[in-house]
Enzyme design. Structure first.
Site, PDB file in Angstrom:
ATOM      1  N   GLU A  94       0.868  -1.300   0.087  1.00 23.84           N
ATOM      2  CA  GLU A  94       0.130   0.070  -0.082  1.00 23.84           C
ATOM      3  C   GLU A  94       0.923   1.517  -0.110  1.00 23.84           C
ATOM      4  OE1 GLU A  94      -3.089   0.091  -0.392  1.00 23.84           O
ATOM      5  OE2 GLU A  94      -3.961  -1.565  -0.198  1.00 23.84           O
ATOM      6  N   SER A 365     -46.812 -15.394  50.093  1.00 21.88           N
ATOM      7  CA  SER A 365     -46.070 -15.485  51.312  1.00 21.88           C
ATOM      8  C   SER A 365     -44.428 -15.391  51.359  1.00 21.88           C
ATOM      9  CB  SER A 365     -46.453 -17.018  51.744  1.00 21.88           C
ATOM     10  OG  SER A 365     -47.741 -17.007  52.072  1.00 21.88           O
TER      11      SER A 365
END
Length: 688
Positions: A94, A365
């Site tokens: 590149e 409960s």
């Protein structure tokens, strides 16, 4: 003699001066322009190096449980976590002069212009890595002069403010490698199923060749073109001195395995849990939606993947597939408050509504342990006796009445202890206790236990008629399990940004809320629901699952016409389950009423399998005595049943059981202080 000036020489001098001053003017203009650009770039300062990254969510063992992104897989990794082959191959193909230019390669630009002019069309690119990175930072492909100028300015700013390694790191983390993989880490995982630092030369050369044309050079789309491009990259590396001819041949001949699968998808594991984490990132940490989704965050959570999978499995196997019953489930480490598993419903895709955190349902409960803890604070003990019989309570001078009922309308028709009342879930005992303490007491106590919903100051509150959240109740029970310390639910332990900077880290809390001695006494009472020694006019409420349990648990079940609950714990794990219908329909089938207990028992046993069996450790100031469950007095050898019960020192009973014939030896453990009498509460309740 007069010298005649040649007109051509004069004209030549005139043009030379014009050319000289023209060049000087242009040069000065270029210098001023460059200086202006430099000053402007300095004023703008360093540009951000990152583009949107996928946010990843981790479990407590470091494995990925999910991610959020915009459809582009992006995972930022530092340059040190990228193989040298990737770095060398990228620079070679590149921008071989990357470390020697200042953002623009003039020689390369000139060569490209010449090649384009000869071919009469664009045949060669001249963009440097810095220029390509600047282009990637825009995330758009508009071919306008404004964009090109902006890219050039970005290139200058990048070179002025960052090192070459930082620029290369940014480039490698943003380049498009095809198939939705952006950045070297996402690409490495997608194509080869490994991290970027594990790639060899052959893999690196093939991967680096893809960005030239992701749709063309992807080995998934065309292995032949990918191999040709790979060879071009390898030869470039050889020409630039990175590898030898031998390396080229070896890498070119290497057989590469292509995976073609992204490492992370939207996880099917714990979607409700992940929703809560995202909500907390926004509300508690103040992060924006975009930062959460695309900020490249690393979010470390408390989720235990093993426990979560167990929870998912037992819920699926326990509830009939064709049933409309829904579920809310939470598991927590009581010592830390870390939420280890959470299920907000049976199918997230059909209903993302979280019944573990968002839904408010009557706890039945399961509220009683909170009530009885308050009673212990006021002088009650596990052997405090009250009558269990049909009772109607009158209020407002007889204008209002309330009649609680036990399950199946069964009553002792006599006195029972608080320990047995809890084990059998006697409602009359609970309401009497609630009214004696005052209706405000349970409201205040619930708040101390971390209950966030509003409690109604009514007689029926003792039976759990005010809605609560599953996660709050699991936190409340965890406080009993850990000796009375605050147990707010924790979902996130640490958050890092894409560069590894810590944005948040959880700091453990150690706030003592409950009395350790009373929390222990209450915990021991809660083991009674699994102890058949406390059977009385009915069986203990845990009798249907006792045979499934292999260690000591403390817990409480609860039910209303529309809700079924089971919450329980060991020293290392608390879990709570709610089952019912979303629209509050009555639960009529007996099988539907058993789901909560079944899910809880299976989850606890599977989650703790192989873990050490731990018992609850008594704090200082607690004593134990063998108690006859029926009389609530110290058991003798003639008592057919004896259960070890725990008391705060000084509140234990000193009377021996006299319900059974015989003259058994009556011997109490030696105490430093004379035990206090327990009979005043008995007398106080004779009128009820």
């Amino acid at each position: 003699m007069e010298t005649m000036t040649n007109p051509r020489i004069q004209k030549g001098k005139k043009y030379f001066r014009f050319l000289f001053f023209g060049i000087l003017f242009i040069t000065a203009g270029l210098v001023l322009f460059a200086l202006a650009v430099y000053i402007y770039a300095k004023i703008l300062g360093p540009p951000p190096l990152a583009v949107p990254q996928s946010t990843l969510y981790y479990s407590n063992d470091g494995s990925i449980i999910g991610e959020s992104n915009s459809g582009q897989k992006r995972y930022w990794v530092p340059l040190r976590s990228v193989s040298k082959e990737i770095v060398n191959a990228t620079i070679s193909i590149e921008d071989k002069n990357f470390y020697h230019h200042h953002g623009f390669d003039i020689k390369r630009i000139g060569g490209a212009l010449l090649a384009d002019a000869i071919a009469m069309h664009k045949v060669q690119g001249a963009s440097t890595i810095t220029q390509q990175y600047a282009k990637n930072l825009f995330l758009t492909m508009d071919k306008t002069w404004t964009r090109k100028i902006s890219e050039a300015l970005y290139t200058i700013r990048l070179e002025m403010n960052y090192s070459k390694d930082k620029i290369l790191e940014g480039y490698l983390n943003t380049i498009n490698y095809g198939h939705g993989a952006y950045g070297i880490q996402a690409a490495s995982q997608y194509y080869f199923g490994k991290d970027a630092d594990q790639l060899d030369l052959a893999e690196a050369a093939m991967l680096v060749g893809i960005p030239k044309g992701p749709s063309i050079y992807s080995p998934i789309n065309s292995l032949e073109k990918a191999k040709n491009r790979q060879l071009l990259v390898l030869n470039s590396m050889k020409e630039n001195g990175y590898i030898t001819e031998k390396d080229v041949k070896s890498a070119a001949q290497e057989k590469i395995t292509i995976v073609g699968k992204h490492a992370y998808h939207r996880s099917e594991l714990a979607p409700y849990f992940q929703d809560i984490v995202r909500h907390q990132l926004k509300t508690a940490l103040g992060l924006s939606d975009r930062t959460i989704q695309l900020g490249g965050l690393r979010v470390y959570t408390t989720l235990d993947t093993k426990q979560q999978q167990i929870a998912d499995d037992v819920i699926k196997e326990s509830i009939a597939e064709d049933s409309d019953i829904q579920v809310g489930f939470t598991a927590m480490d009581p010592k830390t408050g870390f939420v280890t598993a959470l299920v907000g419903g049976r199918n997230y895709d059909e209903s993302p509504y979280d019944r573990a955190v968002q839904a408010s349902r009557q706890p039945g409960s399961t509220i009683k342990p909170l009530l009885y803890y308050a009673a212990l604070e006021k002088g009650f003990t596990p052997t405090t006796m009250m009558r269990s019989e049909p009772t109607t309570f009158q209020f407002d001078n007889g204008n209002a009445k309330y009649t609680p009922h036990n399950f199946n309308d069964q009553y002792a028709d006599g006195e029972i202890t608080m320990a047995q009342a809890l084990a059998l879930s006697d409602n009359v005992y609970a309401v009497k206790t609630h009214l004696f303490l005052g209706e405000n007491t349970l409201v205040r106590t619930a708040k101390d236990f971390g209950i966030t919903t509003k409690m109604a100051k009514v007689p029926s509150l003792a039976l759990g008629t005010s809605g609560v959240h599953v996660i709050d109740m699991v936190g409340a029970y965890s406080m009993l399990a850990n000796g009375g310390k605050k147990a707010d639910p924790v979902f996130i332990t640490r958050v890092e940004d894409y560069q590894g900077n810590v944005l948040y880290e959880y700091k453990p809390q150690n706030e003592q809320v409950l009395r350790p001695d009373l929390a222990y006494v209450m915990t021991q009472m809660m083991t009674g629901m699994f102890d058949k020694k406390l059977n009385g006019y009915a069986s203990v409420t845990g009798s249907t699952i006792i045979n499934q349990l292999t260690r000591q648990y403390a817990g409480k079940s609860g039910s209303t016409n529309t809700d079924s609950w089971m919450i329980g714990f060991t020293p290392q794990l608390t879990a709570g389950v709610w089952t019912g219908y979303d629209k509050g329909n009555e639960i009529t089938l007996a099988a539907d009423k058993r789901y909560a207990k079944t899910i809880w028992a299976r989850f606890m046993e599977k989650s703790l399998k192989g873990e050490p069996i731990k018992t609850f450790k008594a704090p200082k100031g607690v004593v134990s005595l063998p108690i006859d469950p029926k009389s609530g007095k110290v058991a003798t050898k003639d008592c057919p049943i004896s259960r070890e019960m725990y008391f705060v020192k000084g509140t234990e009973p000193n009377e021996y059981c006299d319900l059974h014939p015989g003259k058994g030896e009556k011997r109490l453990p030696k105490q430093k202080e004379k035990p206090k009498q327990d009979g005043w509460l008995h007398k106080l309740f004779n009128w009820l």
